[in-house]
Every structure is written in C-alpha cells, then in structure tokens.
Design an enzyme around this catalytic site. Sequence first.
Site, PDB file in Angstrom:
ATOM      1  N   ASN A  25     -10.540  -2.308  -6.210  1.00  0.00           N
ATOM      2  CA  ASN A  25      -9.708  -1.437  -7.059  1.00  0.00           C
ATOM      3  C   ASN A  25     -10.371  -1.057  -8.387  1.00  0.00           C
ATOM      4  O   ASN A  25      -9.976  -0.074  -9.017  1.00  0.00           O
ATOM      5  CB  ASN A  25      -8.329  -2.069  -7.334  1.00  0.00           C
ATOM      6  CG  ASN A  25      -7.379  -1.969  -6.158  1.00  0.00           C
ATOM      7  OD1 ASN A  25      -6.454  -2.762  -6.017  1.00  0.00           O
ATOM      8  ND2 ASN A  25      -7.591  -0.995  -5.272  1.00  0.00           N
ATOM      9  N   ASP A  29       0.818  -1.211   0.000  1.00  0.00           N
ATOM     10  CA  ASP A  29       0.000   0.000   0.000  1.00  0.00           C
ATOM     11  C   ASP A  29       0.860   1.272   0.000  1.00  0.00           C
ATOM     12  O   ASP A  29       1.935   1.293   0.596  1.00  0.00           O
ATOM     13  CB  ASP A  29      -0.888  -0.032   1.257  1.00  0.00           C
ATOM     14  CG  ASP A  29      -2.086   0.881   1.134  1.00  0.00           C
ATOM     15  OD1 ASP A  29      -2.316   1.427   0.037  1.00  0.00           O
ATOM     16  OD2 ASP A  29      -2.786   1.063   2.144  1.00  0.00           O
TER      17      ASP A  29
END
Length: 256
Positions: free
Chosen positions: A80, A32
């Site tokens: 996503n 991340d």
Amino acid sequence: MKRHRVHKEKTDIAHSIDWNGLIPKHIAIMMDGNGRWATRRGLPRSAGHYAGMQTMRETISMCHKNGITSLTLYAFSTENWKRPKEEVDYIISLVVEFVQDATVQELNQNNIKVHFIGDISRFPEETQEAMHKVVKLTQANSGMAVYFAMNYGGKNDIVQAIKSYIEVNIEQNKDTSEISEAEFETFLYTGLNPAPDLLIRTSGEKRLSNFLLWQAAYSELWFTDVMWPDFNEQLLYESIRDYQQRKQRALDDITT
Ligand code: FPP
C-alpha cells in the site's frame, strides 16, 4: 417494506446456522473495494476509506456479538505504500481517528483486546503512539482479540520470523538445524494465534495478495462481490453458514 424484507432475510440466514455446531473461531478479512465504492458514487477515494473504517467498526461489533474469538483485519499492506502519498497519509490518519476515546471505551465495554501485526515502526510517531495507546488500554481484556494488520505482508512476516528465530536461538546457544512447524509459527507476527478458520475477501477479487500466507494454509476462503463499505451482518452470516456447511460436508465424507 424493503427494510422489513432485508431484516427478514438476515434473520433467516442467522437461523439457518447451527450456533452450537461448527462456527469459525478466528475470522480474517481482506477489506477490499473502498476506492471503487467511492469512485462509483463520484466521491474521492478517501470517502471510501472513511466509510470502510465505519464498516470495520461495525464488523468488530458484529463478530463480538456472534461469539467470534479472533478477528484479523488487513488494514494496510506492505504494498500500500506504493499508492499516492495523499491516499497513504489519509489511511494512516484513520488509525488516529479510530483510536478516539469513544472507540476505546466501546472496546473495553465489549472486553475486546487489540493487537497490531506487521512492521509498525515505519509509521509516523503519532500513529505508533496511537497504536501503542489502544493496545495498552485494552490489554487487560480477555474477550475477542482483534488483530489489525498494518504494514503487513505475508512474505515479510515469514522473513522476520526466520530472523527472530535465528536471533533467539543463537542467543541461547541452541541448535538451529532442527525446527518444527509448530515452533516456527510462534515467531510469526500472529504468535500463538496464527490460523484463521475462515478468510473473507470483499470486492470480487480472489487472491491472497500477500495476506497471512503461512497462517491461511488450511483456512476456508469466502468471497463476495460486495465492496467493503457495504459489507454487513447478512454477509457475515452467509459466510459463517457456508463455512459450517463445508465443514459438515467434509465431516460427512470422512464418516460415510
Ligand atoms: C482496500 O480497498 C482498503 C484499504 C487499502 C484500506 C483499508 C482501511 C480501512 C478500512 C480503515 C483502516 C483503519 C484502521 C483504524 C486500521 P482499496 O482502496 O484497495 O479499494 P479498490 O480496490 O477499490 O481501489
């Protein structure tokens, strides 16, 4: 001078690990912070994802070098898809880029076997072909297994496992009213290799974000504020050292 100091710290941390003691066999990583890494440098988010891919490549190599047997990487979540199309397309294009011949050669030289977990049928044909290609070209390898989680979501994984379980058992006329946890988890995308010993998340976020919900039930969690493109060997060693210390403390608590 600075370079020397960094190197020294790195080796100090590596030396503080008992490499014959408890080492995580299976590491999972939530990579991340690519976007923030890029934004802070005045770069487009795509530059962060590209840098993230390079770090991913180096991390695979570091884990292999340090005797890790399985590595699961959260590369693209079911959530996503909600990002701008341009960004989604770019991340997807990196898969094709990753599977260049040079990468495959390196994976084969290091005896690394590649798998994909998640519903990859949603990706463009070209991407799926690239995924099948790298899986096929590395399937004979018997060393470290790398699982790329692509269009992966923990909730989706559990639902697809339930569907497959019912389908297989009905096909074989088996009673579906009795099911053990051990039997059920073989239907998850992670199959016979489900549970990470250590789960790392970069960028300061401290959530599971729908990653390996079932599989991480007993995983040790390790967080760092460092953005994924800046992840390095020193941090990997820190996570392994902390894992080992926690496990050792737990053993001491049982025996004292
Ligand atoms: C999270 O950072 C990262 C991603 C959503 C993409 C990760 C992808 C790669 C590292 C490359 C994948 C390549 C292959 C071959 C599988 P973020 O964008 O959420 O960062 P932010 O939280 O700072 O916005």
